[in-house]
Design an enzyme around this catalytic site. Sequence first.
Site, mmCIF file in Angstrom:
data_model
loop_
_atom_site.group_PDB
_atom_site.id
_atom_site.type_symbol
_atom_site.label_atom_id
_atom_site.label_comp_id
_atom_site.label_asym_id
_atom_site.label_seq_id
_atom_site.Cartn_x
_atom_site.Cartn_y
_atom_site.Cartn_z
ATOM 1 N N SER A 30 0.865 -1.182 0.000
ATOM 2 C CA SER A 30 0.000 0.000 0.000
ATOM 3 C C SER A 30 0.898 1.227 0.000
ATOM 4 O O SER A 30 1.842 1.303 -0.789
ATOM 5 C CB SER A 30 -0.939 -0.038 1.206
ATOM 6 O OG SER A 30 -1.816 1.072 1.186
ATOM 7 N N HIS A 59 -2.900 -1.020 -3.245
ATOM 8 C CA HIS A 59 -4.044 -0.115 -3.157
ATOM 9 C C HIS A 59 -3.873 0.996 -4.196
ATOM 10 O O HIS A 59 -3.001 1.856 -4.055
ATOM 11 C CB HIS A 59 -4.148 0.486 -1.759
ATOM 12 C CG HIS A 59 -4.453 -0.541 -0.712
ATOM 13 N ND1 HIS A 59 -4.374 -0.286 0.636
ATOM 14 C CD2 HIS A 59 -4.845 -1.828 -0.807
ATOM 15 C CE1 HIS A 59 -4.696 -1.363 1.315
ATOM 16 N NE2 HIS A 59 -4.981 -2.315 0.461
ATOM 17 N N ASP A 151 -4.834 -4.418 6.197
ATOM 18 C CA ASP A 151 -5.128 -5.288 5.059
ATOM 19 C C ASP A 151 -4.019 -6.322 4.912
ATOM 20 O O ASP A 151 -2.840 -5.989 4.924
ATOM 21 C CB ASP A 151 -5.254 -4.449 3.781
ATOM 22 C CG ASP A 151 -5.906 -5.233 2.648
ATOM 23 O OD1 ASP A 151 -6.371 -6.354 2.899
ATOM 24 O OD2 ASP A 151 -5.935 -4.718 1.524
#
Length: 1008
Positions: A30, A59, A151
């Site tokens: 991310s 992401h 996540d």
Amino acid sequence: MTGQDPSPAPTQAVPTPPPSSFPIVGIGASAGGLAAIEAFFSGMPADVDPGMAFVLVQHLDPDHKSILTELIQRTTRMQVSEVKDGMPVQPNCVYIIPPNRDMAFLNGTLQLLEPAAPRGHRLPIDFLFRSLALDQHEHAIGIVLSGTGSDGTLGVRAIKIDGGMVMVQSPASCEFDGMPQSALATGLVDYELPPAEMAPQLIAYVTHAFGHPPQSATVAEPHTENALKKIFVLLRSQTGHDFSQYKPNTIYRRIERRMAVHQIDGIGGYVKYLQQTPVEVQALFNDLLIGVTNFFRDPDAFAVLESQVIPKLFEGKPAGSAVRVWCAGCSTGEEAYSIAILLQERLETLKVSYRVQVFATDIDSRAIAVARAGLYPGSIADDISPERLARFFTAEPDGSAYRIHKNIRDLLVFSEQDVIKDPPFSKLDLISCRNLLIYLGPELQKKLISLFHYALQPGGVLFLGTSETAGEAGGLFAVLQRKAKIYQRKEDFQGAQRAALGRFLPPLTDQDITRPVAPGKGAQLPKLSLRELTEQTLLQQVAPVAALVNGHGDILYLHGRTGLYLEPAPGEAGINNILKMAREGLRRDLTTTLHKAATSRDTVRASGVRVKTNGHFTLVNLSICPVAGGPAAALESPLFLVMLEKAPDANAAESKSPPAPATLPAISAAGGSDKLRSDASAQIAELNEELQAKEEYLHAANEELETTNEELKSSNEEMQSVNEELQSTNEELETSKEEMQSINEELSTVNTELQTKVSDLSRANNDMNNLLAGTGIGTIFVDHALRILRFTPAASQIINLILSDVGRPVAHIVSNMVGYNTLVEDLQAVLKTLIPKEVEVQTTDAKTYTLRILPYRTLDNVIEGAVITFVEITEVKRTRAALHKTNELLRLAVVVRDAHDAITVQDLSGRIIAWNPGAERLYGWSELEALQMNVRTRIPAELQEEALAQVHLLSQAQTLAPYPTRRLTKDGRVLNVLLTATALLDEAGQVYAIATTERPSDDPVAKG
């Protein structure tokens, strides 16, 4: 892996496995992940293929096209491509997720899906890792790189459950360490490395784990089995837990994975490594305890539990009673909290007060610590409905996690417990043990099922995993819902006495007693009192005197006149025992008969029993029969009816005669011998019968003693269960104490911060007051209703304000302004239009102010009133007037400067005080030289007296008409000039100087 050659060096090319078995690496990143991704692929060998596939999820902004494919292609020799729906995965390739898509594995292909969660709540890394684990099992490898949030955490757990491997970027090398820290907190990470060091370690692992041919060794081989036993010994000695009765293949797969992590060939080598490295023993123990759990796992099974089981747990229970649940093997607590949520929802539906106790236990102390904290990553939103998420969870400020509500947390008691060796809980309504039995051997499964049967109340429910069953314990549990694996406890009549929880019945009266009916056992029987029950049985047996007792002889109800046999008063007798109250001669036969009736569950009779009553013996017929129906049906032991009936006289002649005296009387010789033999035979027969009765009594006493011992053993087990429960509660209280202490410390910190902020606010308030007072600007703050909120001292000089005027309307205050009476109207106009207004006003003390009215805006740009300011401009006005005069003089000075004529100014003594450029041109003296001269210097000697006379006239404020005269120049010449002289007057009208205008004249001067 046993017996294989050492694995090739990591720098060699990894043999490419078949397409269906090559490892697949899922990479999640991310914020700050791009640099980590580039460093990871840069560390890959530049001259060989790694023999695995890489699937990258980052992401991404859903509204912009990603250039990640082009960036990564610069750092690797492998083919890099953005994923298209249904694309098959090939080794030595890198696959990049496209923007605004979730990606999953299915049979070796990548499937793209529209994101179901709103932006900001999507967890694409978890989504990929979970599907990768389900599809590839031990061939799945997960790597978590830099990023914020959590996540990937649940995906890491899923990969480890299916035998995969997990790497995480070391937090020190991360730009953002939220995701790595969350993954490391699970305790399931195999390698924690910087991205540049991951590639060599990954290749080494893959080389060892997948570079060899399939292993032929099995657990059944003697050397493998012996090595496993040694590993079990090491685990038990260090952790205290025995894994020898777990399924060997499951244990061996976990061991193989640990061997691959450390690149160890042969299980014997791993045993030596364990002996030398105690930390690895704990790591293996942690791997063996990977919990397979999430909220409302197997939704269909939980739907059945919610609709069919939970409501029946409360049926038949009075208000205020307890509903007890045990979640064995609860792992990190998700399923325990799920059951607690269902119970809480049922409580809210019933609107009746019950005490709900959920005991959740596990062997893993780390998992119990997570469960106690009740803090779970944001990805649990995929498993919980939005309604339940909003009702029972609170989102953390950063949105990365959810915390369970206190009202749900208070229902649970978490405890570390080994269900195999530690005492169980007891008197439970529901036991949930899901996905634990599948790891255990058959004997251990059978033992646990029996243990659960003991711990449950009659009619209690057992909830197992979808791959588990009650097995051979069909006599202990009945199937309630086969697909959902929900079972109901049955009565164990063979072991009823052993499993009894208490000797005495609950208090029973002749009031209505309802037979408790377990869930699913049919409709409730009609209510019967003990009196009605006794009389109904008497009518069937036609017995005039009777007593209702239990299997131990405890009297529950007496019928008729029993004084000849027991001497109790008619009516209820509490817990008096019929065996202790029986008269002489009755106790032995009563004990034997009651034991026979309890054993055979049939009617037993004894005729002609000699009972001593009031100095003589009475012959009694004794009958004991089981009682069918009534409260006894739900108990461990049935009830019995003892019936005593006086024997008829016909039986008396045939009954037992009194014992013969010790010495026989003399008898006649004729027939005396026959008589003696007859009496001796009768006496011997009677003694044999009595001896047999004694033996039966002794046998019954022995059996009763054995039963008592079994009951004591059962009571001891019950006490152990209660002790375990108390220990769990004590541990929970200690944890709560630690949590409260931590909360107190946090509150103390917050209190200190608030005190600091209050001090800062007080200082800022003082600074603001001094600033407003020091500026000298009168300021008044008013709200929407034009009430005064605050004012500065300078404002009280214009409007008569005192401290008590705060809160009063500004219109009620008298002002010192002259000619201005529209303050209220102007305020209302500014609040309505939000356009500032400025007015110049004067006060009674002749001071002038600029009045400004502006809207009062908060930091959020909200209008909450108006601000009135008064800025004094008295001096400004005076300065402005002086400046106006100065400007006028300046204009005159320009005229004097630019005039062609010579213009001079002299005081009354003749000293020159002004000299314009025209005078410089005419006479030759500069201004600096002229200002140091007297006018007599420029006048010829013969004209000086006349000049003095002119000055005298001008001093009397007379004005002289232009007249010709002569003046001297710097070079000595005499000029004829036409002179105009004017007297200059001050404010008092007095002459203070004489101004002259002189120009050359061609006319000769008539006079000197």
